[in-house]
Design a protein around this motif. Structure first.
Motif, PDB file in Angstrom:
ATOM      1  N   TYR A 163       1.228  -1.591   0.256  1.00 42.70           N
ATOM      2  CA  TYR A 163      -0.111  -0.105   0.143  1.00 42.70           C
ATOM      3  C   TYR A 163       0.886   1.518   0.233  1.00 42.70           C
ATOM      4  CZ  TYR A 163      -4.337  -3.103   1.049  1.00 42.70           C
ATOM      5  OH  TYR A 163      -5.697  -3.177   0.778  1.00 42.70           O
ATOM      6  N   PRO A 164       2.131   1.604   0.779  1.00 37.74           N
ATOM      7  CA  PRO A 164       2.715   2.497   1.055  1.00 37.74           C
ATOM      8  C   PRO A 164       2.966   3.152  -1.145  1.00 37.74           C
ATOM      9  CG  PRO A 164       3.280   1.444   2.824  1.00 37.74           C
ATOM     10  CD  PRO A 164       2.110   0.614   2.321  1.00 37.74           C
ATOM     11  N   GLU A 165       4.207   1.347  -1.105  1.00 37.50           N
ATOM     12  CA  GLU A 165       4.493   2.415  -2.496  1.00 37.50           C
ATOM     13  C   GLU A 165       3.212   2.267  -3.881  1.00 37.50           C
ATOM     14  OE1 GLU A 165       7.413  -0.319  -0.222  1.00 37.50           O
ATOM     15  OE2 GLU A 165       5.447  -0.054  -0.592  1.00 37.50           O
ATOM     16  N   ILE A 166       2.262   1.559  -3.449  1.00 36.95           N
ATOM     17  CA  ILE A 166       1.653   2.023  -4.294  1.00 36.95           C
ATOM     18  C   ILE A 166       0.903   3.845  -4.269  1.00 36.95           C
ATOM     19  CG2 ILE A 166      -0.698   1.702  -5.173  1.00 36.95           C
ATOM     20  CD1 ILE A 166       1.059  -0.249  -6.097  1.00 36.95           C
ATOM     21  N   LEU A 167       0.683   3.914  -3.007  1.00 39.71           N
ATOM     22  CA  LEU A 167       0.602   5.452  -2.584  1.00 39.71           C
ATOM     23  C   LEU A 167       1.293   6.192  -3.403  1.00 39.71           C
ATOM     24  CD1 LEU A 167      -1.648   7.258  -1.371  1.00 39.71           C
ATOM     25  CD2 LEU A 167      -0.018   7.087   0.421  1.00 39.71           C
ATOM     26  N   SER A 168       2.785   5.600  -3.446  1.00 40.52           N
ATOM     27  CA  SER A 168       3.773   6.383  -3.960  1.00 40.52           C
ATOM     28  C   SER A 168       3.898   6.934  -5.087  1.00 40.52           C
ATOM     29  CB  SER A 168       4.597   6.019  -3.239  1.00 40.52           C
ATOM     30  OG  SER A 168       5.184   6.241  -2.229  1.00 40.52           O
ATOM     31  N   LEU A 169       3.079   5.567  -5.857  1.00 41.02           N
ATOM     32  CA  LEU A 169       2.982   5.789  -7.263  1.00 41.02           C
ATOM     33  C   LEU A 169       1.994   6.590  -7.717  1.00 41.02           C
ATOM     34  CD1 LEU A 169       3.441   1.943  -8.252  1.00 41.02           C
ATOM     35  CD2 LEU A 169       5.916   3.912  -8.391  1.00 41.02           C
ATOM     36  N   VAL A 170       1.398   6.518  -7.217  1.00 39.19           N
ATOM     37  CA  VAL A 170      -0.032   7.786  -7.756  1.00 39.19           C
ATOM     38  C   VAL A 170       0.091   8.811  -6.827  1.00 39.19           C
ATOM     39  CG1 VAL A 170      -2.134   7.499  -7.677  1.00 39.19           C
ATOM     40  CG2 VAL A 170      -1.187   5.450  -7.936  1.00 39.19           C
ATOM     41  N   GLU A 171       0.504   9.508  -5.672  1.00 40.62           N
ATOM     42  CA  GLU A 171       0.131   9.966  -5.796  1.00 40.62           C
ATOM     43  C   GLU A 171       0.432  11.228  -6.286  1.00 40.62           C
ATOM     44  OE1 GLU A 171       1.390  10.824  -0.636  1.00 40.62           O
ATOM     45  OE2 GLU A 171       3.459  11.207  -1.728  1.00 40.62           O
ATOM     46  N   SER A 172       1.463  11.923  -6.685  1.00 38.00           N
ATOM     47  CA  SER A 172       1.784  13.380  -7.211  1.00 38.00           C
ATOM     48  C   SER A 172       0.423  13.735  -8.568  1.00 38.00           C
ATOM     49  CB  SER A 172       3.127  13.359  -8.003  1.00 38.00           C
ATOM     50  OG  SER A 172       2.621  12.130  -8.859  1.00 38.00           O
TER      51      SER A 172
END
Length: 218
Positions: A163-172
């Protein structure tokens, strides 16, 4: 009447939830409760673990599905990203919201090929396949490129440790006010710490028994 409550989607969802409840996997016997907990938190063994459970649907509950539809409708979402298609039940709820919002695009990702085939069939049966792009493969790769500039809603419902890694991919790409819904978020303490931190850029709260609902701040 909404797409969610009309034919063909309403009877399709009823059937799919019955199939999901009846599904079993012989692989479950391989894992003790301690080993399952360890694998749920692993960032390196998730492909083997979830691949061994490919017969299980791992679907959202009907209540969570309805929540997804309501959140997407009420925010007027047009661009949605989903991590973890499985057999496509949550995808159906989100795509129904897009249909009733006047259209849009749903990008979802699934690494198990057999599930991709079934999810596409379910979306076709529900009359919603035209709204959905299914990316087959590891989400760390499939969601690392070619994302829309503005994302209205993100659903996290794949390997919990990621979850943290996927959020980082999409966050911007998340617009101010975008919603992030994480199913079974209690299995990812790192994710919860991030979205609940005052400095994390989100307003976040547990919702129901197993959902974390977060809003991206400006």
């Amino acid at each position: 009447m909404t797409t969610l409550t009309a034919t063909p989607l309403a009877p399709l969802l009823t059937r799919l939830f019955k199939e999901a409840a009846a599904a079993t996997s012989p692989a479950l016997a391989r894992y003790s409760s301690e080993e399952r907990a360890r694998l749920l938190g692993s960032k390196t063994e998730y492909l083997d673990f979830y691949g061994s459970l490919k017969d299980l649907w791992l679907a959202v509950s009907p209540e969570t599905g309805t929540l997804l539809y309501m959140l997407a409708r009420s925010t007027g979402a047009r661009i949605i990203v989903e991590f973890g298609t499985s057999f496509g039940i949550s995808t159906l709820y989100l795509a129904a919201a897009l249909r009733d919002n006047g259209g849009g695009r749903l990008i979802t990702t699934e690494f198990e090929p057999s599930k991709v085939v079934r999810a596409k069939a379910n979306l076709a049966d529900g009359g919603l396949l035209d709204l959905v792009e299914i990316r087959e493969g590891d989400a760390l790769e499939t969601l690392s490129k070619d994302l829309p500039d503005r994302i209205d809603l993100l659903l996290l419902d794949g390997a919990k440790a990621l979850y943290p890694e996927i959020l980082s991919l999409v966050e911007s790409r998340l617009r101010p006010g975008a919603l992030v819904i994480a199913d079974n978020a209690d299995f990812s303490p790192e994710y919860l710490e991030r979205v609940r931190s005052p400095a994390g850029g989100y307003m976040s709260t547990p919702f129901g028994d197993d959902v974390e609902l977060s809003m991206r701040l400006g």
